[in-house]
Write an enzyme that holds these catalytic residues in place. Structure first.
Site, PDB file in Angstrom:
ATOM      1  N   ASN A   8       0.875  -1.176   0.000  1.00 32.65           N
ATOM      2  CA  ASN A   8       0.000   0.000   0.000  1.00 32.65           C
ATOM      3  C   ASN A   8       0.907   1.219   0.000  1.00 32.65           C
ATOM      4  OD1 ASN A   8      -1.807   2.080   0.426  1.00 32.65           O
ATOM      5  ND2 ASN A   8      -2.898   1.075   2.080  1.00 32.65           N
ATOM      6  N   ARG A  73      -2.540  -1.835  -3.664  1.00 36.93           N
ATOM      7  CA  ARG A  73      -3.753  -1.040  -3.521  1.00 36.93           C
ATOM      8  C   ARG A  73      -3.652   0.159  -4.450  1.00 36.93           C
ATOM      9  NH1 ARG A  73      -5.170   3.573   0.710  1.00 36.93           N
ATOM     10  NH2 ARG A  73      -7.396   3.798   0.310  1.00 36.93           N
ATOM     11  N   HIS A 162     -13.087   2.696  -0.447  1.00 36.60           N
ATOM     12  CA  HIS A 162     -13.053   1.662   0.604  1.00 36.60           C
ATOM     13  C   HIS A 162     -13.646   0.338   0.111  1.00 36.60           C
ATOM     14  CE1 HIS A 162     -13.125   5.138   3.753  1.00 36.60           C
ATOM     15  NE2 HIS A 162     -11.866   4.745   3.550  1.00 36.60           N
ATOM     16  N   ARG A 223     -12.215  15.712   6.864  1.00 32.90           N
ATOM     17  CA  ARG A 223     -13.001  15.988   5.665  1.00 32.90           C
ATOM     18  C   ARG A 223     -14.440  16.312   6.042  1.00 32.90           C
ATOM     19  NH1 ARG A 223     -11.278  10.461   2.889  1.00 32.90           N
ATOM     20  NH2 ARG A 223      -9.007  10.735   2.944  1.00 32.90           N
ATOM     21  N   GLU A 366      -8.112  -5.275   4.854  1.00 35.64           N
ATOM     22  CA  GLU A 366      -7.973  -4.924   3.443  1.00 35.64           C
ATOM     23  C   GLU A 366      -6.780  -5.626   2.793  1.00 35.64           C
ATOM     24  OE1 GLU A 366      -9.264  -0.526   2.738  1.00 35.64           O
ATOM     25  OE2 GLU A 366      -8.557  -0.660   4.819  1.00 35.64           O
TER      26      GLU A 366
END
Length: 378
Positions: A8, A73, A162, A223, A366
């Site tokens: 990642n 990823r 996601h 955010r 993940e």
């Protein structure tokens, strides 16, 4: 051993795991940070070599026992990538072309791929896209109501993110409940510093809260989530904020941080408990937005079998889980306080016995999902 190395690659970091696939056990993992900063790791190629050196020093050796694949990823696959994809020169061109939709992520993801190819040119590199799981959204769910020609020209639509987490968790939910995946209607709440909700019908994503970018949807650490777009026009006209200012505002100075001065949910909950009004408001807004999406997705699904919390906040914050679902008892949704506040950190049920809707906590993985997807194409 049959292993997959999962990489990642972020803008200034490289996170990795080596997974033995017959047992799905993690043999090694690590994180290299501050890439590109003065006095630190020069670039992603140097970071990747540093990872290899660590394996050679501490084992297991990747040169003596090379992985069967290296999974990467990649955040944005646009409308072009709907599943795990073996990396070719054309695939890399497309990832680069999609960088305008994810300028902070895709270029860094591509640097990780290039670094891995340089060290392991004969090992298949596989790109696994955050957006791929949401490729099943209907036009009604992914279309924004703006000028159609303009939207098509600039590739404006809901993509969602996601996806590897939502896929892993929805499948783990079926396994935990002993139900077939195609029979379940599930709402997955991935709550970390970034956060998104997903409505999953029979293992298929039918709606998700993030949109063209990861800014839309739930309130997050920094955010904003959903906001009237005219607010930005107003701030530009009246506050003289330029586009860089607005981008900085929405991505790095909003959410929990903007409301309370704290971007970490643990700090917000603690301050709210101590009577801090700004922290309490931030928590209330966060929970209000969560409850809004739970209700909306319950309607879209035509009823829900399970609501699942995952990721850092979802797995660890009992107050958030309880607050997000408070008052929904008439929808068959409730949380058992004792189960919710227990110290257990594994897969678990937190709804009362016999509740019409299962409320679960399922830790996401993940990296394992990426590794699993690699094996489907190599």
């Amino acid at each position: 051993m049959s292993t997959v190395l999962v990489v990642n690659s972020g803008s200034s970091s490289l996170k990795y795991q080596l997974i033995e696939m017959s047992t799905e056990s993690v043999l090694a993992s690590g994180l290299i940070e501050r890439i590109g900063q003065p006095g630190e790791v020069r670039d992603h190629a140097a970071a990747f070599q540093s990872m290899i050196d660590t394996f050679e020093e501490k084992g297991p050796s990747l040169t003596e026992n090379p992985p069967v694949a290296i999974g990467h990823r990649v955040v944005h696959g646009g409308k072009r990538f709907f599943g795990p994809t073996v990396v070719t020169d054309l695939v890399k061109i497309n990832i680069e072309d999609l960088s305008d939709l994810a300028p902070l992520h895709n270029p860094a993801n591509l640097q990780g791929i290039n670094a891995a190819q340089k060290v392991f040119p004969d090992i298949p590199q596989v790109a696994v896209f955050d957006t791929a799981f949401h490729a099943t959204l209907s036009p009604a769910a992914y279309t924004y109501a703006i000028d159609a020609e303009l939207a098509d020209k600039y590739r404006i639509r809901r993509y969602g993110f996601h996806g590897t987490s939502h896929k892993f968790v929805s499948e783990a939910t079926a396994e935990f409940l002993g139900r077939s995946l195609d029979s379940l209607k599930t709402i997955v709440l991935h709550l970390g510093n970034g956060a998104s909700a997903c409505a999953v019908d029979g293992g298929v994503s039918i709606d998700t809260s993030m949109g063209l970018t990861p800014v839309e949807g739930l309130v997050m650490g920094t955010r904003s989530g959903d906001i009237d777009p005219a607010v930005l026009i107003h701030l530009h006209r009246k506050g003289k904020l330029d586009f860089d200012d607005l981008d900085e505002l929405l991505n790095r100075k909003s959410g929990l941080l903007g409301l309370s001065g704290r971007g970490d949910m643990r700090d917000v909950v603690g301050a709210a408990g101590d009577g801090d009004e700004a922290a309490q408001l931030a928590l209330d807004v966060y929970l209000h937005r969560l409850k809004h999406y739970v209700g909306a997705y319950s309607a879209e699904l035509g009823g829900v079998d399970a609501i699942v919390f995952t990721a850092g906040v979802g797995e660890n914050s009992a107050p958030v889980r309880a607050g997000a679902l408070a008052g929904l008892e008439r929808l068959g949704i409730s949380v058992d306080p004792a189960l919710n506040e227990a110290d257990d950190r594994g897969r678990r049920r937190i709804s009362p016995e016999g509740s019409p809707v299962e409320v679960l906590v399922i830790p996401t993985n993940e990296e394992l999902e990426i590794a699993r997807q690699c094996l489907t194409v190599v």
